[in-house]
Design an enzyme around this catalytic site. Sequence first.
Site, PDB file in Angstrom:
ATOM      1  CG  ASP A 187      30.002  39.032  48.152  1.00 40.93           C
ATOM      2  OD1 ASP A 187      29.685  39.675  47.136  1.00 40.93           O
ATOM      3  OD2 ASP A 187      31.156  38.592  48.350  1.00 40.93           O
ATOM      4  CD  GLU A 196      31.099  38.645  39.052  1.00 34.49           C
ATOM      5  OE1 GLU A 196      31.662  37.651  38.556  1.00 34.49           O
ATOM      6  OE2 GLU A 196      31.207  38.972  40.248  1.00 34.49           O
ATOM      7  N   GLY A 236      37.546  41.495  44.210  1.00 30.47           N
ATOM      8  CA  GLY A 236      38.956  41.125  44.175  1.00 30.47           C
ATOM      9  C   GLY A 236      39.888  42.269  44.539  1.00 30.47           C
TER      10      GLY A 236
END
Length: 277
Positions: free
Chosen positions: A83, A135, A206
Amino acid sequence: MPAATAELVLAARASGRGIAAFNVITLEHAEAITTAAERTGLPVILQISENAVKFHGGHAEPLLAATATLARSATVPVALHLDHIKDEVLLRAGVAAGVTSVMFDASTLPYEENVRATARVTAWAHDRGVWVEAELGEVGGKDGAHAPGVRTDPAEAAAFTAATGVDALAVAVGSSHAMTERTAGLDLDLIARLRTAIEVPLVLHGSSGVPDETLRLAVTAGMTKVNIGTALNIAFSTAVREHLTADPATVDPRRYLRPARDAMTTTAAHLLQVVGG
């Protein structure tokens, strides 16, 4: 049982469910998450971040080996994932150690540089059968690159995934990393528009700051992979703090790590059911 991240994510997406991905920092995290998955009968993704590797002296192999061992002995499918990886040396080491997926994070670079770097890494990973998450723009809470109100544009997301060839995309829809209160609101309409605009699965970062019902609605709207980290750390730290407050003479770490691991197991089991139940 070991599983590939792609297999779990695509199966969850096809069934209209989510798949929870929990961040592993210590062996106790990995044990708690795996036990929670077995308790609920749900598949899970164990993910190790670049920051976690730095915490362990920059050596990814010991923690990866431990998580792989737990995956092999688990009674439910467990996938291993890297990650928020920026260091390509670490990325290659993780692939060599057996991870089936990576989140390559070039989100702080200007758009065109992000595209070039992500496309290059994706091509390398695909040659080795490894699934890639990226991302576009930075989700809140990471060095202030975006204000909390920033959102991912569906047209830009479509262009980015087409240009890079990534297999999944983490998007900014209202959540923020490292939240300790579950007060984040998500733009569910935007999630639905992103789901329509791009072909690859959407990833929510998140998620610890998002209330249960909003997480359920986010999955219904189109989120598939749901990343969770801080929620486990809150459970862990609270249990340790309570034990040491009640018994300040404790010196055997097993006495406070056991309730900490149990607390993480309970939290992970609950969130597994919220996301994928």
